[in-house]
Design a protein around this motif. Structure first.
Motif, short mmCIF file in Angstrom:
data_model
loop_
_atom_site.label_atom_id
_atom_site.label_comp_id
_atom_site.label_asym_id
_atom_site.label_seq_id
_atom_site.Cartn_x
_atom_site.Cartn_y
_atom_site.Cartn_z
N VAL A 60 16.31 52.76 19.40
CA VAL A 60 15.97 52.11 18.13
C VAL A 60 17.13 51.24 17.66
CG1 VAL A 60 14.22 53.73 17.34
CG2 VAL A 60 16.64 54.24 16.94
N GLY A 61 17.98 50.85 18.59
CA GLY A 61 19.01 49.87 18.29
C GLY A 61 20.28 50.41 17.67
N PHE A 62 20.31 51.68 17.27
CA PHE A 62 21.49 52.21 16.61
C PHE A 62 22.48 52.76 17.64
CE2 PHE A 62 23.97 55.28 14.15
CZ PHE A 62 24.30 54.50 13.05
N SER A 63 22.02 53.62 18.50
CA SER A 63 22.88 54.21 19.51
C SER A 63 22.86 53.36 20.77
CB SER A 63 22.41 55.63 19.85
OG SER A 63 23.16 56.16 20.94
N ALA A 64 24.04 53.23 21.40
CA ALA A 64 24.12 52.51 22.66
C ALA A 64 23.72 53.37 23.85
CB ALA A 64 25.55 51.99 22.87
N LYS A 65 23.59 54.67 23.63
CA LYS A 65 23.26 55.60 24.71
C LYS A 65 21.76 55.78 24.79
CE LYS A 65 24.73 60.10 26.54
NZ LYS A 65 25.56 61.29 26.28
N PRO A 66 21.13 55.30 25.86
CA PRO A 66 19.67 55.37 25.93
C PRO A 66 19.16 56.71 26.40
CG PRO A 66 20.51 54.30 27.89
CD PRO A 66 21.71 54.63 27.04
N ARG A 67 17.92 56.98 26.08
CA ARG A 67 17.19 58.11 26.65
C ARG A 67 16.28 57.54 27.72
NH1 ARG A 67 18.35 59.30 21.40
NH2 ARG A 67 18.79 61.48 20.87
N ILE A 68 16.38 58.09 28.92
CA ILE A 68 15.73 57.47 30.08
C ILE A 68 14.43 58.21 30.40
CG2 ILE A 68 15.97 56.95 32.53
CD1 ILE A 68 18.93 56.63 32.09
N ARG A 69 13.34 57.46 30.33
CA ARG A 69 12.01 57.99 30.68
C ARG A 69 11.75 59.35 30.06
NH1 ARG A 69 11.09 55.82 36.95
NH2 ARG A 69 10.66 53.67 36.34
N GLY A 70 11.99 59.43 28.76
CA GLY A 70 11.66 60.63 28.02
C GLY A 70 12.69 61.73 28.06
N GLY A 71 13.77 61.55 28.81
CA GLY A 71 14.78 62.59 28.93
C GLY A 71 15.67 62.70 27.71
N VAL A 72 16.36 63.83 27.59
CA VAL A 72 17.33 64.03 26.53
C VAL A 72 18.55 63.15 26.81
CG1 VAL A 72 18.74 65.77 25.35
CG2 VAL A 72 16.47 66.37 26.20
N SER A 73 19.31 62.80 25.78
CA SER A 73 20.40 61.85 25.94
C SER A 73 21.48 62.32 26.90
CB SER A 73 21.02 61.52 24.58
OG SER A 73 21.57 62.68 23.99
N ASP A 74 21.67 63.64 27.07
CA ASP A 74 22.73 64.12 27.96
C ASP A 74 22.28 64.18 29.42
OD1 ASP A 74 21.07 66.32 28.10
OD2 ASP A 74 22.52 67.77 27.34
N GLU A 75 21.11 63.64 29.73
CA GLU A 75 20.62 63.64 31.11
C GLU A 75 21.01 62.38 31.87
OE1 GLU A 75 16.43 64.46 31.14
OE2 GLU A 75 16.65 66.20 29.83
N LEU A 76 21.99 61.64 31.36
CA LEU A 76 22.44 60.39 31.98
C LEU A 76 23.82 60.60 32.59
CD1 LEU A 76 22.32 57.28 32.45
CD2 LEU A 76 23.33 57.04 30.15
N LEU A 77 23.95 60.25 33.88
CA LEU A 77 25.24 60.27 34.56
C LEU A 77 25.84 58.87 34.50
CD1 LEU A 77 27.39 61.47 36.54
CD2 LEU A 77 25.87 60.77 38.41
N VAL A 78 27.10 58.77 34.04
CA VAL A 78 27.79 57.48 33.97
C VAL A 78 29.03 57.56 34.86
CG1 VAL A 78 28.89 55.77 32.49
CG2 VAL A 78 26.98 57.12 31.62
N ARG A 79 29.13 56.61 35.80
CA ARG A 79 30.29 56.56 36.69
C ARG A 79 30.93 55.18 36.60
NH1 ARG A 79 29.28 59.47 42.42
NH2 ARG A 79 29.14 57.29 43.02
N LEU A 80 32.25 55.16 36.64
CA LEU A 80 33.03 53.93 36.62
C LEU A 80 33.87 53.89 37.88
CD1 LEU A 80 34.16 51.39 35.20
CD2 LEU A 80 35.82 52.89 34.07
N ASP A 81 33.56 52.96 38.78
CA ASP A 81 34.26 52.87 40.06
C ASP A 81 34.32 54.21 40.78
OD1 ASP A 81 34.65 50.17 39.82
OD2 ASP A 81 36.72 50.30 39.15
N GLY A 82 33.23 54.96 40.71
CA GLY A 82 33.13 56.23 41.40
C GLY A 82 33.62 57.43 40.63
N VAL A 83 34.15 57.23 39.41
CA VAL A 83 34.70 58.32 38.61
C VAL A 83 33.71 58.65 37.48
CG1 VAL A 83 36.58 59.02 37.08
CG2 VAL A 83 37.07 57.65 39.12
N GLU A 84 33.32 59.93 37.37
CA GLU A 84 32.38 60.33 36.33
C GLU A 84 33.06 60.34 34.97
OE1 GLU A 84 29.49 64.10 35.07
OE2 GLU A 84 30.48 64.07 37.04
N LEU A 85 32.40 59.71 33.98
CA LEU A 85 32.92 59.65 32.62
C LEU A 85 32.32 60.77 31.78
CD1 LEU A 85 32.84 55.81 31.87
CD2 LEU A 85 34.62 57.16 33.01
N LEU A 86 33.17 61.44 30.99
CA LEU A 86 32.68 62.49 30.10
C LEU A 86 31.89 61.88 28.95
CD1 LEU A 86 35.88 64.74 29.82
CD2 LEU A 86 34.06 64.83 31.52
#
Length: 820
Positions: A221-247
């Motif tokens: 809804v434009g407020f949070s930059a963290k999306p919910r993917i295909r109905g999942g909860v927001s913590d179900e997203l893995l983010v990696r930067l150059d192979g390193v997982e970000l907390l």
């Protein structure tokens, strides 16, 4: 054009001739074959030099061949892992923009690449993945996903492929090999966005990483930059930067994740998986955001910039005798604290910043050693009437990475990462009109070491990926809370707890291994099996082990049509830093489990439309308890609000359709259309209840125009409203409201946002100045966040008065960049 690539491994032949110096001229092809067998692969074009050309070398080495080629006006130049024969007086320079022109149904492998009249090799390194080696250590990578290249522009009105130099930032398109295993496998629902696409899409505060929330299948809804993917909860997203997982990949992580922590000026591309992702990614159930900072420009390049929301500076370049060492440094500071200080100092001080540094060194032609440092910091204090909140997050990542080309199609990347994070959250709430008050003092630390190794073996058309990782971590939780939730809190049957005093220090090992295969079956079919095995030992209840099989099938009956089927199991254990102590939890839940089923297709029509569609279903058979705010999630102190409830489903599901349609309106203009249908539900007490973010219908359209100096885009997004709770007007004192009766029982007003962006650059001497601007919610529409309620006692009943809470209004942002 016929290309001759030296991939013959004539070990016996090379061994015989390597012992003796050459006194007689011999065919170039023979010399190239021997050097390839000795670990020096060489590429050349028959338009430049015939393979039968006679060359005299004194020994089998690149240096000797360079001396032999000099009389012919030729030379050898290093291009990533191989050598390329080029003209000594007219070597192909680095370019900053690649334009591909191809006939509508002409496969890229049948096209021709030329620079200043000289043919360049167009190599297919995997099915649908191409490379054009250039001089100065650069390689242009082209991914023909959706039957149109990613990272390039495609105009189907001509039948030739040409390179055109433009005065744009060098690192946007031209790339060096980063040993990315992800570039070869096509399993899963993946979309790749390059730096130019990220910068074009209109976003809040020109935060390019927020553009990912505009992709099909995302709930926002434009407020949070963290999306919910295909109905999942927001913590179900893995983010990696150059192979390193970000907390935490977002600043203001305790306040709705408003901005990304990664400087988009340092990003080359992002692979976004919305389902069925490959086996190399694990421990998340819904999606993956794989961020690649890409190669470094050969010539030193520095940028400084200022916008409404941030200050930034970055620099990159190379040094050393052969330019075999490169560096990239990025620094950013958020400006929200300066804005609030000017507009309303009583709101507090939301300060945040981040820093990124990377150093790469080519040990040999086939080995690269890299080191990186990433630092993010939030120091936020906010107040609203009698409510105050503070958040301090200090996270550092340090890593070293070794990428090797072992020959015979075998590549490996090994990464050692150390992560440490300190977090503090302090909340205070008091309401004079309602007997509610409370405070939360929450602190946690995390220290962990991770060792990971990924290998990829390309043997003819057969691709194998396998790898393993092991991690040891320790954390500490100190959390104290006392909460009086007031009258409204007493009405909710599943209200969160009213206080806790918790000290925990879990530690232990986790890790796993994976294997995946890409097997061609005939000319049109590819089979992609894979499997993961993972474990965690830090749960006091005992170690957990889980296996996640995955399978993919791709059928490509024609060059313009492909069909894909993906199915797989995905597990998500709680990580050491994810224990929900702030809400009173003291033990880790068993790993969650979901199964993905996806049928997708891509079609390039005769009229120039590129259509991509997917039908998906996710089934959650094990879901952990989570905590949400029933009425309005966009609040300052969510853990202290009276509507804080525990949601404990026994299973869940999400199903839907994603459609993506693109077309080049002209050489410079493009149209994108998206449509999604989604139904995401939790099963609670025998009822299927929609999740708050289950926006049933979503449609968006964007028109973009890219010129040499001017880029502009206009986008509109509409979707069905998120869910809220509709409570009765009055409730008898002593009665309670069961969560299944009121949870998400109301569909809010439809969400609509009209957004625009524009950027213009000027060349001033050796510097480039770029001005940019964006406006989100151009019509200033009052999109609804939720329906809040105030409670009042009156003669033995509780009267509930609703009040509509709205989201962001019109938000402009302007800025300027200076590059030199």
């Amino acid at each position: 054009m016929h290309l001759r690539v030296s991939v013959l491994l004539l070990v016996a032949y090379a061994g015989c001739w390597a012992q003796t110096a050459r006194a007689a001229a011999e065919p170039l092809a023979d010399i190239v074959a021997r050097l390839a067998a000795l670990g020096h692969p060489i590429t050349f074009s028959t338009d430049l030099v015939s393979p039968g050309a006679l060359v005299e070398v004194s020994e089998d080495s690149p240096a000797a061949l360079i001396r032999a080629l000099t009389p012919l006006g030729l030379t050898l130049e290093r291009v990533d892992e191989r050598w390329v024969i080029t003209r000594a007086t007219d070597a192909a320079p680095s370019v900053s923009r690649l334009t591909i022109r191809s006939a509508q149904n002409l496969p890229l492998e049948d096209a021709e690449a030329r620079w200043r009249g000289r043919a360049l090799p167009l190599q297919e390194i995997a099915d649908g993945v191409y490379r054009i080696p250039l001089a100065a250590g650069n390689v242009v990578s082209i991914r023909a996903s959706q039957h149109r290249p990613q990272l390039v522009r495609l105009d189907r009105s001509s039948r030739e492929v040409v390179l055109e130099p433009l005065q744009i930032i060098e690192n946007v398109i031209v790339t060096g090999t980063r040993h990315r295993l992800s570039g070869r496998s096509i399993t899963g629902s993946v979309t790749t966005l390059d730096a130019e696409e990220l910068a074009t899409i209109p976003t809040l505060g020109n935060d390019a990483m927020r553009a990912l929330a505009q992709l099909p299948g995302m709930s926002s809804v434009g407020f949070s930059a963290k999306p919910r993917i295909r109905g999942g909860v927001s913590d179900e997203l893995l983010v990696r930067l150059d192979g390193v997982e970000l907390l935490d990949a977002y600043h203001l992580a305790d306040f709705q994740n408003v901005f990304s922590v990664v400087d988009d000026r340092a990003v080359q591309s992002v692979d976004v998986y919305t389902g069925g992702f490959p086996a190399r990614y694990g421990n998340r159930m819904s999606g993956v955001m794989d961020i690649n900072t890409g190669p470094v420009a050969r010539e030193r390049r520095t940028e400084i910039g200022i916008s409404v929301f941030s200050l930034l500076a970055n620099t990159q370049g190379t040094f050393g005798e052969d330019g075999d060492t490169s560096y990239l440094v990025s620094l950013r500071r958020g400006n929200l604290d300066l804005i609030t200080k000017q507009l309303n100092p009583s709101l507090g001080e939301p300060r945040y910043h981040d820093a990124f540094a990377r150093l790469d060194h080519d040990l040999t032609a086939n080995a690269r050693l890299s080191g990186g440092l990433f630092y993010t910091k939030d120091d936020v204090r906010l107040t609203e009437d009698e409510t105050s909140a503070g958040s301090k997050i200090d996270t550092r990542y340090v890593w070293t990475q070794l990428a090797l080309d072992h020959g015979n199609g075998l590549d490996s990347t090994s990464t050692l990462t150390y992560t440490w994070s300190d977090r503090e959250k302090s909340l205070f709430d008091e309401d004079d009109e309602d007997p509610r008050e409370g405070f939360l003092d929450h602190r946690q630390t995390l220290r962990k070491v991770n060792v990971r190794s990924d290998l990829s073996w390309q043997l003819s058309r057969l691709l194998t990926e396998f790898g393993a990782e092991i991690e040891y971590g320790s954390s500490r939780y100190d959390s104290v809370a006392e909460i009086e939730r007031g009258v409204l809190g007493e009405l909710l049957e599943s209200a969160a707890g009213d206080g806790h005093d918790i000290q925990l220090d879990p530690d232990g090992f986790s890790g796993g291994a994976y294997w995946a295969l890409e097997v061609p079956v005939g000319e049109t079919l590819v089979l992609q099996p894979g499997i993961r095995w993972d474990f965690q030992s830090f749960d006091p209840a005992g170690s957990t082990y889980h296996t996640s099989p995955r399978i993919g099938l791709r059928w490509r009956p024609r060059d313009t049509v492909s069909v894909r089927i993906d199915a797989g199991r995905f597990h998500q254990p709680e990580a050491l830093h994810e224990l929900q102590v702030a809400d009173g939890e003291t033990a880790f839940f068993r790993p969650q489990k979901s199964d993905h089923f996806i049928i997708g297709g891509e079609w390039l029509t005769a009229g120039g439309w590129a259509l991509r569609g997917e039908l998906y279903e996710k089934r959650y058979s094990r879901v952990k308890r989570r905590y949400e705010n029933l009425l309005n999630p966009f609040v300052l102190v969510p853990e202290l609000e009276p509507d804080r409830i525990a949601i404990n489903p026994d299973r869940a599901r999400a199903r839907g359709v994603d459609l993506d349609l693109r077309r080049d309106l002209s050489d410079r203009a493009e149209l994108r259309l998206h449509y999604s249908y989604m139904d995401a539900e939790d099963h609670l007490d025998g009822f299927w209840i929609p999740r708050r973010w289950s926006q049933e219908h979503t449609a968006s359209a964007m028109v973009s125009w890219r010129g040499e100096r001017l880029t502009a885009a206009l986008a509109v997004t509409w979707h069905s409203g998120w869910r809220g709770a509709e409570l009765p007007e009055e409730v008898a004192l002593g009665d309670t409201l069961a969560v299944p009766q009121v949870l998400n029982n109301l569909e809010l007003r439809d969400f609509v946002s009209l957004d625009a962006s524009v950027r213009r650059s000027w060349q001033i001497g050796r510097s480039e100045v770029t001005a940019f601007a964006s406006i989100t919610n151009l019509t200033n529409r009052e999109n609804v966040a939720g329906i809040d309620y105030s409670a009042e006692l009156d003669d033995g009943v509780v009267l509930l008065e609703p009040a509509r809470e709205t989201l962001l209004p019109l938000v402009p942002s302007v800025g300027v960049l200076i590059s030199f």
